[in-house]
Design a protein around this motif. Structure first.
Motif, PDB file in Angstrom:
ATOM      1  N   ALA A 348       6.033 -14.727  68.444  1.00 36.43           N
ATOM      2  CA  ALA A 348       6.507 -15.943  69.159  1.00 36.43           C
ATOM      3  C   ALA A 348       5.300 -17.035  69.579  1.00 36.43           C
ATOM      4  CB  ALA A 348       6.901 -15.302  70.511  1.00 36.43           C
ATOM      5  N   ARG A 349       4.051 -16.285  69.659  1.00 36.73           N
ATOM      6  CA  ARG A 349       2.838 -17.337  70.080  1.00 36.73           C
ATOM      7  C   ARG A 349       2.754 -18.021  68.894  1.00 36.73           C
ATOM      8  NH1 ARG A 349       4.413 -15.610  73.814  1.00 36.73           N
ATOM      9  NH2 ARG A 349       3.462 -14.514  75.533  1.00 36.73           N
ATOM     10  N   GLU A 350       2.774 -17.495  67.599  1.00 38.16           N
ATOM     11  CA  GLU A 350       2.622 -18.490  66.216  1.00 38.16           C
ATOM     12  C   GLU A 350       3.519 -19.579  66.319  1.00 38.16           C
ATOM     13  OE1 GLU A 350       3.336 -15.894  62.985  1.00 38.16           O
ATOM     14  OE2 GLU A 350       1.482 -14.377  63.525  1.00 38.16           O
ATOM     15  N   LEU A 351       4.944 -19.687  67.039  1.00 35.82           N
ATOM     16  CA  LEU A 351       5.587 -20.774  67.181  1.00 35.82           C
ATOM     17  C   LEU A 351       5.310 -21.499  68.225  1.00 35.82           C
ATOM     18  CD1 LEU A 351       9.085 -18.969  66.160  1.00 35.82           C
ATOM     19  CD2 LEU A 351       7.618 -20.252  64.634  1.00 35.82           C
ATOM     20  N   ASP A 352       4.595 -20.954  69.331  1.00 39.47           N
ATOM     21  CA  ASP A 352       4.442 -21.707  70.622  1.00 39.47           C
ATOM     22  C   ASP A 352       3.558 -20.995  71.348  1.00 39.47           C
ATOM     23  OD1 ASP A 352       4.284 -23.180  72.944  1.00 39.47           O
ATOM     24  OD2 ASP A 352       6.215 -22.561  73.739  1.00 39.47           O
ATOM     25  N   PRO A 353       2.295 -21.494  70.999  1.00 37.71           N
ATOM     26  CA  PRO A 353       0.822 -20.708  71.541  1.00 37.71           C
ATOM     27  C   PRO A 353       1.015 -20.734  73.113  1.00 37.71           C
ATOM     28  CG  PRO A 353       0.238 -22.087  69.607  1.00 37.71           C
ATOM     29  CD  PRO A 353       1.752 -22.389  69.797  1.00 37.71           C
ATOM     30  N   THR A 354       1.770 -21.803  73.763  1.00 33.60           N
ATOM     31  CA  THR A 354       1.549 -21.907  75.120  1.00 33.60           C
ATOM     32  C   THR A 354       2.592 -20.917  75.770  1.00 33.60           C
ATOM     33  OG1 THR A 354       3.308 -23.547  75.129  1.00 33.60           O
ATOM     34  CG2 THR A 354       1.057 -24.466  74.608  1.00 33.60           C
ATOM     35  N   ALA A 355       3.446 -20.454  75.018  1.00 38.64           N
ATOM     36  CA  ALA A 355       4.542 -19.502  75.908  1.00 38.64           C
ATOM     37  C   ALA A 355       5.341 -20.496  76.810  1.00 38.64           C
ATOM     38  CB  ALA A 355       3.830 -18.290  75.983  1.00 38.64           C
ATOM     39  N   GLY A 356       5.722 -21.434  76.602  1.00 31.34           N
ATOM     40  CA  GLY A 356       6.279 -22.667  77.370  1.00 31.34           C
ATOM     41  C   GLY A 356       5.148 -22.725  78.728  1.00 31.34           C
ATOM     42  N   GLY A 357       4.087 -22.606  78.571  1.00 32.13           N
ATOM     43  CA  GLY A 357       3.044 -23.030  79.582  1.00 32.13           C
ATOM     44  C   GLY A 357       2.711 -22.004  80.304  1.00 32.13           C
ATOM     45  N   PHE A 358       3.192 -20.631  79.984  1.00 31.71           N
ATOM     46  CA  PHE A 358       2.758 -19.489  80.832  1.00 31.71           C
ATOM     47  C   PHE A 358       1.560 -18.760  80.259  1.00 31.71           C
ATOM     48  CE2 PHE A 358       6.833 -19.724  82.823  1.00 31.71           C
ATOM     49  CZ  PHE A 358       6.820 -19.293  83.890  1.00 31.71           C
ATOM     50  N   ALA A 359       1.140 -19.008  78.827  1.00 29.30           N
ATOM     51  CA  ALA A 359       0.073 -18.701  78.533  1.00 29.30           C
ATOM     52  C   ALA A 359      -1.301 -19.241  78.949  1.00 29.30           C
ATOM     53  CB  ALA A 359       0.104 -18.802  76.862  1.00 29.30           C
ATOM     54  N   ALA A 360      -1.032 -20.293  79.514  1.00 28.33           N
ATOM     55  CA  ALA A 360      -2.286 -21.085  80.175  1.00 28.33           C
ATOM     56  C   ALA A 360      -2.332 -20.958  81.608  1.00 28.33           C
ATOM     57  CB  ALA A 360      -2.134 -22.504  79.862  1.00 28.33           C
ATOM     58  N   ILE A 361      -1.664 -20.060  82.067  1.00 32.56           N
ATOM     59  CA  ILE A 361      -1.526 -19.830  83.715  1.00 32.56           C
ATOM     60  C   ILE A 361      -2.791 -19.680  84.374  1.00 32.56           C
ATOM     61  CG2 ILE A 361      -0.826 -17.248  83.642  1.00 32.56           C
ATOM     62  CD1 ILE A 361       1.317 -18.106  85.913  1.00 32.56           C
ATOM     63  N   PHE A 362      -3.730 -18.941  83.583  1.00 33.14           N
ATOM     64  CA  PHE A 362      -5.055 -18.577  84.196  1.00 33.14           C
ATOM     65  C   PHE A 362      -5.851 -19.726  84.387  1.00 33.14           C
ATOM     66  CE2 PHE A 362      -3.377 -14.769  82.194  1.00 33.14           C
ATOM     67  CZ  PHE A 362      -3.334 -13.640  83.292  1.00 33.14           C
ATOM     68  N   ALA A 363      -5.620 -20.807  83.447  1.00 36.56           N
ATOM     69  CA  ALA A 363      -6.030 -22.161  83.757  1.00 36.56           C
ATOM     70  C   ALA A 363      -5.410 -23.205  84.608  1.00 36.56           C
ATOM     71  CB  ALA A 363      -6.660 -22.705  82.236  1.00 36.56           C
ATOM     72  N   THR A 364      -4.466 -23.214  84.459  1.00 39.33           N
ATOM     73  CA  THR A 364      -3.268 -24.396  84.980  1.00 39.33           C
ATOM     74  C   THR A 364      -2.985 -23.823  86.466  1.00 39.33           C
ATOM     75  OG1 THR A 364      -1.511 -23.713  83.577  1.00 39.33           O
ATOM     76  CG2 THR A 364      -2.997 -25.457  82.752  1.00 39.33           C
ATOM     77  N   GLY A 365      -2.731 -22.554  86.645  1.00 34.59           N
ATOM     78  CA  GLY A 365      -2.183 -21.943  87.680  1.00 34.59           C
ATOM     79  C   GLY A 365      -0.614 -22.135  87.718  1.00 34.59           C
ATOM     80  N   PRO A 366       0.216 -21.927  88.786  1.00 35.58           N
ATOM     81  CA  PRO A 366       1.557 -21.753  88.881  1.00 35.58           C
ATOM     82  C   PRO A 366       2.461 -23.039  89.075  1.00 35.58           C
ATOM     83  CG  PRO A 366       0.886 -20.887  90.542  1.00 35.58           C
ATOM     84  CD  PRO A 366      -0.312 -21.457  90.008  1.00 35.58           C
ATOM     85  N   ASP A 367       2.000 -24.135  89.341  1.00 34.53           N
ATOM     86  CA  ASP A 367       2.519 -25.306  90.049  1.00 34.53           C
ATOM     87  C   ASP A 367       3.335 -25.808  88.947  1.00 34.53           C
ATOM     88  OD1 ASP A 367       1.634 -25.158  92.639  1.00 34.53           O
ATOM     89  OD2 ASP A 367      -0.121 -26.577  92.313  1.00 34.53           O
TER      90      ASP A 367
END
Length: 391
Positions: A348-367
């Motif tokens: 799934a990460r090969e198709l969407d490395p961001t996982a809908g934004g959740f792969a970046a949660i440690f950088a961007t937070g939950p907002d």
């Protein structure tokens, strides 16, 4: 207290402990939490006064081999680093800054909460005197076992426990101090947050049964460090010394219910605690403070602030809670089914490395995230396209 003093409000800060001590609290502050600290104007307090180290990299190890580090600034230029800090040093620094900003300090003191008519009344008992306060607003920041929450008739419940996280304070682990280190092993991982003076906070995420065995061991730090040694490249771990307590905690989120109030608000763990294996606890607290400060600064009628804060807090806390629950099985379970799930996530990460934004949660937070079922399926790769049959 410091944030509200900076708005020109007068605050009283009531603290039970005469001094803060090491209690194995969260000390890895993710980039989104570091950005909240900057937004509150507390970066100098954290770094200069508390000795926090900037961690611009995240270093992973698999099969004892170091992978290319993830450099936060390459993908998130506005959130270029996390922070690593001794928890009680940060407490001391922020507490002192609040006093210097004019907050009235009661310490060590016990608070008895009550009302006179519609107004709050707080009796503060210290070693020398007793004071009675009648504030317009009470902010309960008193942890998972919050007395303020009990007083207003709130309750807390724990999600099902899946695994555990343990912490130890180790001197002598010679690793790069500009990064957090995460090393995976079959059935869990170790997380190392370097600090000043050759000291590191070492965490072990593992099955509950292993955690219970370690806690019964007369030398628990030795067991923890054995896991560290077998997970990092050979020769990384040499002589070391345990200089703090060793303890384990369940991974589960703590969810809070509280009545609607017009003059009481809960923040931090008192308002609900995230799975500690995710490392969001300190970031979440500073986020709470910033959101609450902004509501005061907005000019909103004070009676509406608790409800507005609670609505927003419940929303972003649920994002962190659901993300933790989606992740828990792959953290420590083993076997063919888990291997299949991990493979599914990898594809799934090969198709969407961001996982809908959740792969970046440690950088961007939950907002900016919504933790609905579609997001869960996407995160776990359950919505992967089905390959067409060819006959």
């Amino acid at each position: 207290a410091l944030a509200l003093q900076q708005l020109g409000l007068q605050t009283a800060l009531i603290e039970r402990a005469a001094e803060f001590r090491d209690r194995i609290r969260g000390e890895t502050i993710h980039p989104w939490g570091a950005s909240e600290i900057r937004a509150l104007g507390l970066e100098a307090v954290a770094e200069r006064d508390a000795g926090a180290l900037r961690t611009p990299h995240w270093q992973t190890y698999r099969d004892r081999i170091a992978r290319d580090p993830h450099t936060w600034a390459e993908h998130f230029p506005d959130r270029p680093h996390g922070l690593s800090v001794r928890h009680h040093h940060l407490q001391n620094a922020v507490f002192a800054a609040a006093g210097a900003a004019g907050a009235t300090i009661f310490r060590p003191s016990e608070a008895t909460l009550g009302r006179v008519g519609p107004s709050l009344e707080i009796t503060v008992s210290g070693p020398a005197a007793t004071s009675v306060l009648r504030p317009r607003m009470l902010v309960g920041a008193d942890g998972q076992r919050s007395a303020v929450r009990r007083w207003i008739g709130g309750s807390a419940s724990r999600d099902p426990i899946h695994h555990a996280i343990g912490g130890a304070l180790i001197r002598g682990l010679e690793i790069e101090t500009d990064r957090v280190h995460q090393a995976f092993f079959e059935g869990g991982f170790v997380l190392i947050s370097p600090q000043r003076d050759h000291v590191s906070r070492v965490y072990l995420v593992c099955a509950s049964e292993e955690a219970e065995s370690i806690q019964r061991d007369p030398e628990p730090a030795t067991r923890v460090m054995a896991r560290v040694a077998e997970s990092l490249p050979e020769g990384t771990v040499g002589a070391w010394e345990s200089i703090g307590p060793v303890g384990f905690f369940p991974n589960a989120n703590i969810v809070v219910e509280r009545p609607d109030m017009t003059d009481v608000v809960l923040i931090g763990d008192a308002a609900g605690a995230n799975d500690p294996c995710q490392g969001h606890g300190v970031s979440l607290t500073f986020h709470d403070v910033r959101v609450l400060r902004d509501l005061f600064e907005s000019g909103m009628d004070w009676a509406g602030i608790p409800a507005a804060f609670n609505t927003e807090r419940d929303r972003y806390f649920d994002v962190l809670r659901q993300h933790a629950r989606w992740s828990e099985r792959v953290a420590t379970e083993t076997g063919p089914e888990i291997d299949m799930i991990r493979d599914q996530i990898s594809r799934a990460r090969e198709l969407d490395p961001t996982a809908g934004g959740f792969a970046a949660i440690f950088a961007t937070g939950p907002d900016r995230l919504v933790a609905d079922d579609a997001a869960r399926r996407h995160f776990l790769g359950e919505d992967l396209p089905v390959a067409p049959l060819i006959s």
